[in-house]
Design a protein around this motif. Sequence first.
Motif, PDB file in Angstrom:
ATOM      1  N   SER A  76       0.822  -1.209   0.000  1.00 58.85           N
ATOM      2  CA  SER A  76       0.000   0.000   0.000  1.00 58.85           C
ATOM      3  C   SER A  76       0.857   1.262   0.000  1.00 58.85           C
ATOM      4  CB  SER A  76      -0.913   0.036   1.224  1.00 58.85           C
ATOM      5  OG  SER A  76      -1.806  -1.025   1.228  1.00 58.85           O
ATOM      6  N   ILE A  77       1.815   1.334   0.904  1.00 57.29           N
ATOM      7  CA  ILE A  77       2.652   2.530   1.020  1.00 57.29           C
ATOM      8  C   ILE A  77       3.602   2.647  -0.170  1.00 57.29           C
ATOM      9  CG2 ILE A  77       4.461   3.623   2.412  1.00 57.29           C
ATOM     10  CD1 ILE A  77       3.019   2.445   4.879  1.00 57.29           C
ATOM     11  N   VAL A  94       2.046   9.101   2.819  1.00 60.40           N
ATOM     12  CA  VAL A  94       3.397   8.869   3.316  1.00 60.40           C
ATOM     13  C   VAL A  94       4.362   9.408   2.268  1.00 60.40           C
ATOM     14  CG1 VAL A  94       5.061   7.132   4.086  1.00 60.40           C
ATOM     15  CG2 VAL A  94       2.622   6.808   4.540  1.00 60.40           C
ATOM     16  N   ARG A  95       5.359  10.136   2.717  1.00 60.29           N
ATOM     17  CA  ARG A  95       6.345  10.707   1.820  1.00 60.29           C
ATOM     18  C   ARG A  95       7.750  10.411   2.327  1.00 60.29           C
ATOM     19  NH1 ARG A  95       3.417  10.597  -1.950  1.00 60.29           N
ATOM     20  NH2 ARG A  95       2.243  12.354  -2.718  1.00 60.29           N
ATOM     21  N   GLN A 107      11.685   1.611   1.789  1.00 61.46           N
ATOM     22  CA  GLN A 107      11.203   2.448   2.885  1.00 61.46           C
ATOM     23  C   GLN A 107       9.853   1.940   3.398  1.00 61.46           C
ATOM     24  OE1 GLN A 107      11.556   6.207   0.668  1.00 61.46           O
ATOM     25  NE2 GLN A 107      12.654   7.001   2.458  1.00 61.46           N
ATOM     26  N   ALA A 108       8.984   1.544   2.480  1.00 56.64           N
ATOM     27  CA  ALA A 108       7.664   1.033   2.873  1.00 56.64           C
ATOM     28  C   ALA A 108       7.809  -0.246   3.688  1.00 56.64           C
ATOM     29  CB  ALA A 108       6.811   0.785   1.633  1.00 56.64           C
ATOM     30  N   LEU A 141      10.984   7.681  11.675  1.00 50.33           N
ATOM     31  CA  LEU A 141      12.358   8.178  11.741  1.00 50.33           C
ATOM     32  C   LEU A 141      13.343   7.193  11.116  1.00 50.33           C
ATOM     33  CD1 LEU A 141      12.308   9.628  15.360  1.00 50.33           C
ATOM     34  CD2 LEU A 141      12.539  10.936  13.257  1.00 50.33           C
ATOM     35  N   PHE A 142      13.213   5.913  11.462  1.00 52.16           N
ATOM     36  CA  PHE A 142      14.162   4.914  10.971  1.00 52.16           C
ATOM     37  C   PHE A 142      13.958   4.560   9.500  1.00 52.16           C
ATOM     38  CE2 PHE A 142      14.479   3.824  15.597  1.00 52.16           C
ATOM     39  CZ  PHE A 142      15.790   4.249  15.744  1.00 52.16           C
ATOM     40  N   SER A 143      12.752   4.773   8.969  1.00 54.26           N
ATOM     41  CA  SER A 143      12.516   4.491   7.547  1.00 54.26           C
ATOM     42  C   SER A 143      12.625   5.744   6.695  1.00 54.26           C
ATOM     43  CB  SER A 143      11.135   3.849   7.355  1.00 54.26           C
ATOM     44  OG  SER A 143      10.119   4.746   7.752  1.00 54.26           O
ATOM     45  N   ASP A 144      12.935   6.888   7.314  1.00 50.16           N
ATOM     46  CA  ASP A 144      13.125   8.157   6.600  1.00 50.16           C
ATOM     47  C   ASP A 144      11.851   8.579   5.865  1.00 50.16           C
ATOM     48  OD1 ASP A 144      14.805  10.343   5.948  1.00 50.16           O
ATOM     49  OD2 ASP A 144      15.151   9.507   3.959  1.00 50.16           O
ATOM     50  N   THR A 145      10.709   8.445   6.554  1.00 47.17           N
ATOM     51  CA  THR A 145       9.434   8.815   5.948  1.00 47.17           C
ATOM     52  C   THR A 145       8.702   9.841   6.805  1.00 47.17           C
ATOM     53  OG1 THR A 145       8.286   6.976   7.029  1.00 47.17           O
ATOM     54  CG2 THR A 145       9.091   6.598   4.781  1.00 47.17           C
TER      55      THR A 145
END
Length: 167
Positions: A76-77, A94-95, A107-108, A141-145
């Motif tokens: 989905s993301i 989500v960006r 990242q997703a 934070l950890f996925s940079d999103t």
Amino acid sequence: MNQNRASDADDRPHPFEGVIGRRIAAWLIDGAILFILSWLVWGGTGLLALLTLGMAGGLLVLPWGLVLPILYGTLSIGSPLSATPGQALMGLVVRSESDTGHPSFGQAFTSTTLLALSWAAGGLPLLAAFFSSRSRTLHDLFSDTLVVRAAALHAQRRQGRIITEDG
């Protein structure tokens, strides 16, 4: 004419305004969707095992309770929608923090896996959103999103960057 521009700026929603409440509602919607999907997967897997006289019974042993939410969130993301169905219904997207573009599938996957681990930890890592000016949880934070309001993103995309520092 300047007064119109000032009032237009005041009418635009802030990208992070009300995000926490919207995220909670989105999690509830996604939880309901996952509940229905899990019943369909278990029922389909059981039916397949029955029809194959137990040859597909190994599928019943898979940890669907962990696999299904991670697949659901990642696909989905990572899609062009950049949101789970619950997030989309609540007006969230989500960006990627680095360029405010669509997040990558990496990242997703990272975000969704860390969210699952956050729930496994009793939800404590999710409380970080209350201490962040941009309502970011630890898995963000950890996925940079970033999770932002879609309406604000569209309004501010034309004018420049929406990202500010966490505080």
